[in-house]
Scaffold this motif. Structure first.
Motif, short mmCIF file in Angstrom:
data_model
loop_
_atom_site.label_atom_id
_atom_site.label_comp_id
_atom_site.label_asym_id
_atom_site.label_seq_id
_atom_site.Cartn_x
_atom_site.Cartn_y
_atom_site.Cartn_z
N MET A 1 3.44 24.09 67.06
CA MET A 1 2.94 24.74 65.87
C MET A 1 1.72 25.57 66.25
N ASP A 2 1.76 26.85 65.85
CA ASP A 2 0.67 27.76 66.20
C ASP A 2 -0.65 27.37 65.56
N ASN A 3 -0.58 27.07 64.27
CA ASN A 3 -1.81 26.68 63.58
C ASN A 3 -1.48 25.58 62.60
N GLU A 4 -2.47 24.84 62.29
CA GLU A 4 -2.27 23.74 61.36
C GLU A 4 -3.21 23.91 60.18
N GLU A 5 -2.77 23.44 59.05
CA GLU A 5 -3.59 23.43 57.85
C GLU A 5 -3.63 22.01 57.32
N ARG A 6 -4.58 21.74 56.50
CA ARG A 6 -4.74 20.41 55.92
C ARG A 6 -4.19 20.41 54.51
N LEU A 7 -3.49 19.33 54.18
CA LEU A 7 -2.96 19.12 52.85
C LEU A 7 -3.34 17.71 52.43
N ILE A 8 -3.98 17.60 51.29
CA ILE A 8 -4.36 16.28 50.80
C ILE A 8 -3.25 15.77 49.90
N VAL A 9 -2.80 14.55 50.17
CA VAL A 9 -1.72 13.93 49.42
C VAL A 9 -2.19 12.60 48.88
N ARG A 10 -1.94 12.37 47.63
CA ARG A 10 -2.28 11.07 47.04
C ARG A 10 -1.05 10.17 47.10
N LEU A 11 -1.25 8.96 47.61
CA LEU A 11 -0.18 7.97 47.70
C LEU A 11 -0.64 6.71 46.99
N SER A 12 0.32 5.95 46.54
CA SER A 12 -0.02 4.68 45.91
C SER A 12 -0.53 3.70 46.97
N SER A 13 -1.20 2.67 46.53
CA SER A 13 -1.70 1.64 47.46
C SER A 13 -0.55 1.01 48.23
N GLU A 14 0.56 0.79 47.54
CA GLU A 14 1.72 0.19 48.19
C GLU A 14 2.28 1.12 49.27
N GLU A 15 2.37 2.42 48.97
CA GLU A 15 2.89 3.37 49.96
C GLU A 15 1.99 3.40 51.20
N ILE A 16 0.70 3.37 51.00
CA ILE A 16 -0.23 3.36 52.13
C ILE A 16 -0.08 2.08 52.93
N LEU A 17 0.09 0.96 52.25
CA LEU A 17 0.30 -0.32 52.93
C LEU A 17 1.57 -0.27 53.77
N PHE A 18 2.67 0.22 53.20
CA PHE A 18 3.93 0.31 53.94
C PHE A 18 3.80 1.27 55.12
N LEU A 19 3.14 2.37 54.91
CA LEU A 19 2.93 3.35 55.98
C LEU A 19 2.11 2.74 57.12
N SER A 20 1.07 2.03 56.77
CA SER A 20 0.25 1.36 57.80
C SER A 20 1.05 0.31 58.55
N GLU A 21 1.92 -0.37 57.86
CA GLU A 21 2.77 -1.38 58.51
C GLU A 21 3.73 -0.73 59.50
N ILE A 22 4.28 0.40 59.12
CA ILE A 22 5.18 1.14 60.02
C ILE A 22 4.43 1.53 61.29
N VAL A 23 3.21 2.00 61.15
CA VAL A 23 2.38 2.36 62.30
C VAL A 23 2.06 1.10 63.11
N PHE A 24 1.68 0.03 62.44
CA PHE A 24 1.35 -1.23 63.12
C PHE A 24 2.53 -1.73 63.95
N ARG A 25 3.74 -1.54 63.45
CA ARG A 25 4.96 -1.97 64.17
C ARG A 25 5.31 -1.05 65.33
N GLY A 26 4.56 0.04 65.49
CA GLY A 26 4.76 0.92 66.64
C GLY A 26 5.77 2.02 66.45
N ARG A 27 6.26 2.21 65.24
CA ARG A 27 7.25 3.27 65.00
C ARG A 27 6.63 4.65 65.15
#
Length: 96
Positions: A1-27
């Protein structure tokens, strides 16, 4: 990607928890990389290759425009803005 931009996204607490778990599991190495991958998959499922090319070409042509393309000497801001919007809509409809 030539350039990157920032996008702020609001997620529910549950979505953030699940996302963190996916990262924790090494995916994924980080939550950001997991979200980037999800966005890439969404884009690929919603847009075909030709559509992507067309969208990128339109964006490139918009980036190369100069304010003088929309204004003549003495135009007020409202006139210039109206011209920009009109030309953008015409461009999206393929009328240019």
């Amino acid at each position: 990607m030539d350039n990157e931009e920032r996008l702020i996204v609001r997620l529910s607490s549950e979505e953030i928890l699940f996302l963190s778990e996916i990262v924790f599991r090494g995916r994924y190495p980080s939550e950001s990389e997991a979200v980037r991958d999800a966005v890439r998959k969404l884009i690929d499922s919603c847009l075909g290759p030709e559509e992507k090319v067309t969208i990128l070409q339109k964006a490139a042509s918009r980036n190369s425009l100069d304010i003088s393309d929309f204004a003549t000497e003495g135009d007020d801001a409202k006139t210039v803005l109206s011209n920009v919007i009109r030309r953008g809509l015409e461009s999206d409809r393929g009328e240019d």
